[in-house]
Write a protein that holds these residues in place. Structure first.
Motif, PDB file in Angstrom:
ATOM      1  N   THR A  82       0.848  -1.202   0.000  1.00 51.09           N
ATOM      2  CA  THR A  82       0.000   0.000   0.000  1.00 51.09           C
ATOM      3  C   THR A  82       0.877   1.243   0.000  1.00 51.09           C
ATOM      4  OG1 THR A  82      -0.104   0.012   2.432  1.00 51.09           O
ATOM      5  CG2 THR A  82      -1.821  -1.193   1.248  1.00 51.09           C
ATOM      6  N   PHE A  83       0.410   2.289  -0.686  1.00 50.18           N
ATOM      7  CA  PHE A  83       1.187   3.511  -0.832  1.00 50.18           C
ATOM      8  C   PHE A  83       0.235   4.691  -0.941  1.00 50.18           C
ATOM      9  CE2 PHE A  83       3.157   6.422  -4.116  1.00 50.18           C
ATOM     10  CZ  PHE A  83       4.024   7.041  -3.235  1.00 50.18           C
ATOM     11  N   SER A  84       0.480   5.735  -0.128  1.00 47.40           N
ATOM     12  CA  SER A  84      -0.390   6.917  -0.197  1.00 47.40           C
ATOM     13  C   SER A  84       0.404   8.181   0.122  1.00 47.40           C
ATOM     14  CB  SER A  84      -1.567   6.780   0.776  1.00 47.40           C
ATOM     15  OG  SER A  84      -1.114   6.749   2.120  1.00 47.40           O
ATOM     16  N   ILE A  85      -0.111   9.305  -0.385  1.00 48.06           N
ATOM     17  CA  ILE A  85       0.513  10.621  -0.150  1.00 48.06           C
ATOM     18  C   ILE A  85      -0.558  11.559   0.384  1.00 48.06           C
ATOM     19  CG2 ILE A  85       1.796  12.531  -1.194  1.00 48.06           C
ATOM     20  CD1 ILE A  85       2.438  10.544  -3.519  1.00 48.06           C
ATOM     21  N   LEU A  86      -0.222  12.277   1.434  1.00 49.91           N
ATOM     22  CA  LEU A  86      -1.185  13.197   2.044  1.00 49.91           C
ATOM     23  C   LEU A  86      -0.540  14.563   2.234  1.00 49.91           C
ATOM     24  CD1 LEU A  86      -3.913  13.742   3.586  1.00 49.91           C
ATOM     25  CD2 LEU A  86      -2.656  13.093   5.668  1.00 49.91           C
TER      26      LEU A  86
END
Length: 402
Positions: A7-11
């Motif tokens: 899983t990979f996310s940018i905030l």
């Protein structure tokens, strides 16, 4: 079993409680990969009233808001490219790697032997101020050298199989005993724990591995054997010297490192005229309080003017542990002692003979500098086993007759 997808996310978010001097809120970026995340300041600010948390953008129509949103769009695109590049290159994929690349440099992975050497240098520094003993330092340095028989490797590539192979290498190639191999693996485990704590690796390669200690028999000299050793005349000076030091340790309970560091200032006389050795152990720093018997004092007096003692300011001219053990093997052969004599057997002999002559466990623990009486109780088991063996032999001679 199908491998779990990463899983990979940018905030993008702002910190409303840490406003800049002009009243703007600083803008931050958080990168999350497989539940682990890192945050960094983007060195940008925004009016907190115009920030939309859901869209992660400014809703303002002014030039600065438009420029900020363009910057966030380009940053988002750049992070995705970095993420894809790390995957394509087969490199470490975690928030730190992505963040490091984003700030303009790819982080070099931490290497096992490199870090091991750095930790060993710290042990050497501690040795200089008395924080550790030489034996500990040498064992860690030997562990690092043994690891040198394989190529250096990043911490993240070390797995369960590597640990098991290293243990097998110690047993087969280095001919290490079970408990000795355990100690080397314990040294490796400490450095691995250091790497885990610093985030240089995610999985503990020691997970599920248990190294079982092998029960060993602590040999000691009986009164008869020690008397034979004391009364033996040696025409070879080096053997006589090593024998004297061994007997001295058997009469005081001092370990090799402690007798080598014994100085005149460690010897005191109480109000009743009794001689004592008061010295902190090199290994544990626990204080030992040992009656300084006349027979031991006679040995020390014999070497009072020895050049080595005068030069070093010590009580006895102690050779290296390796030489001592080598000469003790000769001494045992000459005296007809069928035991493998080592410097440490003298300490065991002191404890066992004291127990056999009615000295309490608590007093022996104090003399040996044990912090836990459980350590001292090991000698009671040795005595019990010796008695059982002798009584077993007696029973075989005087068994019931039909």
């Amino acid at each position: 079993m199908q491998k779990r997808k990463s899983t990979f996310s940018i905030l993008f978010f702002i910190k409303r409680k840490k406003l800049l001097k002009n009243g703007d809120a600083p803008v931050y970026m958080r990168i999350t990969i497989d539940g682990r995340f890192l945050e960094t300041s983007l060195k940008r600010g925004v009016n907190p009233k115009t920030w939309n948390e859901k869209k992660q953008r400014s809703t303002g129509r002014d030039r600065l808001s438009i420029e900020l949103n363009d910057f966030l769009d380009s940053t988002l695109s750049r992070i995705y490219k970095i993420h894809r590049q790390l995957i394509d290159d087969g490199k470490v994929l975690d928030p730190k790697a992505v963040m490091t690349a984003f700030h303009g440099k790819m982080e070099r992975p931490k290497m096992l032997r490199e870090v091991f050497r750095q930790e060993n240098e710290k042990y050497r520094q501690l040795l200089e101020i008395g924080g550790v003993v030489l034996g500990t330092v040498l064992r860690y340095e030997r562990t690092e050298r043994y690891l040198g028989d394989v190529d250096d490797m990043p911490f993240r590539t070390i797995d369960n199989e590597f640990v098991r192979d290293f243990f097998l290498f110690l047993k087969v190639e280095k001919k290490a005993e079970q408990n000795t191999a355990n100690k080397y693996c314990k040294n490796l485990k400490k450095v691995i724990r250091f790497a885990l704590d610093n985030g240089w690796m995610d999985v503990n390669p020691f997970q599920g591995i248990k190294f079982t200690a092998k029960n060993t028999t602590r040999e000691f000299l009986t009164e008869k054997e020690l008397t034979t050793l004391i009364n033996k005349d040696f025409c070879i000076e080096r053997l006589a010297q090593v024998r004297d030091i061994f007997v001295f340790c058997s009469l005081t309970g001092l370990a090799f490192s402690d007798v080598a560091a014994l100085r005149p200032e460690h010897i005191t006389i109480d109000d009743d005229g009794n001689y004592w050795i008061h010295k902190a152990r090199q290994k544990t720093k626990n204080m030992c309080s040992i009656p300084y018997l006349e027979s031991a004092r006679v040995i020390a007096e014999k070497y009072r003017e020895h050049p080595s003692c005068v030069a070093k300011g010590v009580v006895l001219p102690v050779l290296s542990n390796q030489k001592m053990n080598s000469y003790l093997a000769e001494i045992a052969d000459v005296c007809g002692i069928k035991k493998t004599l080592t410097t440490h057997i003298a300490r065991h002999s002191f404890a066992c003979l004291a127990l056999a002559n009615g000295v309490s466990m608590e007093v022996i623990a104090k003399m040996l500098g044990h912090s836990d009486i459980k350590t001292t109780k090991i000698y009671a088991k040795v005595i019990d086993r010796s008695i059982a063996e002798q009584m077993g032999a007696l029973a075989s001679k005087f068994g019931s007759q039909k």
